[in-house]
Design a protein around this motif. Sequence first.
Motif, PDB file in Angstrom:
ATOM      1  N   GLU A 176       0.829  -1.216   0.000  1.00  0.00           N
ATOM      2  CA  GLU A 176       0.000   0.000   0.000  1.00  0.00           C
ATOM      3  C   GLU A 176       0.856   1.254   0.000  1.00  0.00           C
ATOM      4  OE1 GLU A 176      -4.177  -1.500   1.977  1.00  0.00           O
ATOM      5  OE2 GLU A 176      -2.786  -0.346   3.225  1.00  0.00           O
ATOM      6  N   LYS A 177       1.989   1.187   0.704  1.00  0.00           N
ATOM      7  CA  LYS A 177       2.882   2.339   0.769  1.00  0.00           C
ATOM      8  C   LYS A 177       3.388   2.682  -0.647  1.00  0.00           C
ATOM      9  CE  LYS A 177       5.071   2.374   4.837  1.00  0.00           C
ATOM     10  NZ  LYS A 177       6.144   1.888   5.693  1.00  0.00           N
ATOM     11  N   TYR A 178       3.786   1.650  -1.371  1.00  0.00           N
ATOM     12  CA  TYR A 178       4.236   1.886  -2.755  1.00  0.00           C
ATOM     13  C   TYR A 178       3.081   2.427  -3.594  1.00  0.00           C
ATOM     14  CZ  TYR A 178       8.723  -0.385  -2.058  1.00  0.00           C
ATOM     15  OH  TYR A 178       9.983  -0.679  -1.640  1.00  0.00           O
ATOM     16  N   GLN A 179       1.910   1.836  -3.387  1.00  0.00           N
ATOM     17  CA  GLN A 179       0.735   2.246  -4.164  1.00  0.00           C
ATOM     18  C   GLN A 179       0.416   3.724  -3.892  1.00  0.00           C
ATOM     19  OE1 GLN A 179      -2.827   0.055  -3.222  1.00  0.00           O
ATOM     20  NE2 GLN A 179      -3.115  -0.451  -5.370  1.00  0.00           N
ATOM     21  N   ASN A 180       0.507   4.119  -2.622  1.00  0.00           N
ATOM     22  CA  ASN A 180       0.234   5.523  -2.283  1.00  0.00           C
ATOM     23  C   ASN A 180       1.281   6.460  -2.865  1.00  0.00           C
ATOM     24  OD1 ASN A 180      -2.017   4.735  -0.935  1.00  0.00           O
ATOM     25  ND2 ASN A 180      -1.032   4.664   1.071  1.00  0.00           N
ATOM     26  N   ASN A 181       2.464   5.915  -3.147  1.00  0.00           N
ATOM     27  CA  ASN A 181       3.504   6.726  -3.795  1.00  0.00           C
ATOM     28  C   ASN A 181       3.425   6.618  -5.317  1.00  0.00           C
ATOM     29  OD1 ASN A 181       4.777   7.929  -1.621  1.00  0.00           O
ATOM     30  ND2 ASN A 181       5.852   6.041  -1.144  1.00  0.00           N
ATOM     31  N   ARG A 182       2.258   6.210  -5.789  1.00  0.00           N
ATOM     32  CA  ARG A 182       1.952   6.142  -7.215  1.00  0.00           C
ATOM     33  C   ARG A 182       2.786   5.119  -7.988  1.00  0.00           C
ATOM     34  NH1 ARG A 182      -1.793   9.258  -8.753  1.00  0.00           N
ATOM     35  NH2 ARG A 182      -2.484  10.918  -7.390  1.00  0.00           N
ATOM     36  N   VAL A 183       3.291   4.099  -7.293  1.00  0.00           N
ATOM     37  CA  VAL A 183       3.935   2.997  -8.019  1.00  0.00           C
ATOM     38  C   VAL A 183       2.810   2.110  -8.552  1.00  0.00           C
ATOM     39  CG1 VAL A 183       5.380   0.934  -7.773  1.00  0.00           C
ATOM     40  CG2 VAL A 183       6.030   3.055  -6.633  1.00  0.00           C
ATOM     41  N   ARG A 184       2.744   1.929  -9.862  1.00  0.00           N
ATOM     42  CA  ARG A 184       1.645   1.161 -10.451  1.00  0.00           C
ATOM     43  C   ARG A 184       2.035  -0.292 -10.731  1.00  0.00           C
ATOM     44  NH1 ARG A 184      -1.265   4.065  -8.544  1.00  0.00           N
ATOM     45  NH2 ARG A 184      -2.032   6.038  -9.317  1.00  0.00           N
ATOM     46  N   SER A 185       3.363  -0.527 -10.917  1.00  0.00           N
ATOM     47  CA  SER A 185       3.817  -1.891 -11.242  1.00  0.00           C
ATOM     48  C   SER A 185       5.130  -2.167 -10.543  1.00  0.00           C
ATOM     49  CB  SER A 185       4.092  -2.028 -12.740  1.00  0.00           C
ATOM     50  OG  SER A 185       2.980  -1.696 -13.485  1.00  0.00           O
ATOM     51  N   PHE A 186       5.354  -3.430 -10.254  1.00  0.00           N
ATOM     52  CA  PHE A 186       6.705  -3.872  -9.905  1.00  0.00           C
ATOM     53  C   PHE A 186       7.292  -4.547 -11.132  1.00  0.00           C
ATOM     54  CE2 PHE A 186       5.483  -3.931  -5.277  1.00  0.00           C
ATOM     55  CZ  PHE A 186       6.457  -3.032  -4.887  1.00  0.00           C
TER      56      PHE A 186
END
Length: 452
Positions: A176-186
């Motif tokens: 979620e932290k990555y998602q909140n930082n607008r990371v859309r993909s790994f």
Amino acid sequence: MYNFLIIESDERVLDLLTQGLGNEFDANIITEFDFDSVEQILNTESVDLVIVRNSFELNMRDIQAAKLLMNLVYDLEKGPPIIVLGEFEFVGQHFDSLPDRFRIEELYRTVIKVLEITPEQIQHFKLPDYVSLAIENFFLIDHAPCDFYIKIVSVDGERFLKRINSQESIDREVIEKYQNNRVRSFYVKKEDHPNLLNHLLQQSLEKIVKVGQSSKSIHEINSETYGISQNLIDAIGVTEHTIRLANASIASMVKSVRGSRNLKSMLEELLSNPSSYAYKRNYLISALCCELAPLMEWGSGDQLDLQIEKMTFFSFFHDIFIKEEQHLKIFSNQQVKELDLQTSELVLNHANKAASLIQSFPRTPGGVDLLIKQHHGTTSGVGFAQNFTTNISPMAIAFIVVEKYAYHILEMKSDDLLSSDKKMEIFNKLYAEFSLPSYRKIVESLEKISIS
Ligand SMILES: [Fe+2]
């Protein structure tokens, strides 16, 4: 470029197969689960291969997908080859099949065999060094099966930075932290891609098979798929079937708005952020509306399906222009006065704006624009009603009460969600606010659903 049609109702499996096959064969993937559309696609588009799940459940109906497809293809002069996922028997039509729980390499091998792809051709479908996978997929993983990277794009080009090591444990909050930082993909290295896909695929397939055998795991699937905490679902008391129905209705809405770039991107933005207040609230509203619908004399059978479709659009589009959580919690003209001019203009007119947007899209279920206009109790779609009246549609009345209830539920501390006393406090507030019989009736129904 190949055109593959995949007929499957499970969004997660569809996502994984689309990414896997799209990358591996440089194929264009069309996905569908509605058979009227399948027929249209087969008649109008050039499809090189159809991959179909043997059967699936849709809106609580058992759809014998492979059988329906065989009958459709039988009528075509020259039908495309077919691969069936899961056990299936059919006489008079050739097809290849894979077990219920297949590995991605087995599917790749079958595609190569069916389409007679040569080793030289395979060389052309070279994967890039790092392959992306949408971040939502990672909610299903508790440890990393390989290293995960994020992509950084700068003037010097693109770089991949390792963020999660192989075998590291992963929890929801990290993603979620990555998602909140607008990371859309790994991103993963291409050699790790099949393993990762298999890891995810096995989990999803296992759940499909389990659901086929027992309904117990429905909870598990849906709370994961939609990122809504099980506590919230238990707090509002909706049944497993309702959650399944709500999810199917959301999936069908997502498909239906594909024809409008505007609606599609707005809905995608909303659905891609399951931890946001807007998402959680709209999801709870749509699930509650699905649970209420059969109690509301809104019809039965197909008519009821249509009303549920309407309520799903209504739930997800009514506040689509409001981006801030604090503005979603405004319920009176008095509260609007505290806002700056531009924001107050937006908040006062958001219902009207959303109604016009939805009206511009012809595939929206009829009447949703009117409901959206009325969702704060006014008939003009401007501002908030000072006093509730019965001059608006019965569905809008139900929605107003449900939305206020969802608001109170989301304001609760998570430890209190299952406390009957705390929930009674909410119902007492709702009874005090909604005194007209048609509104009160909805509060009573919600109380019955939640406290039983
Ligand atoms: Fe609103």
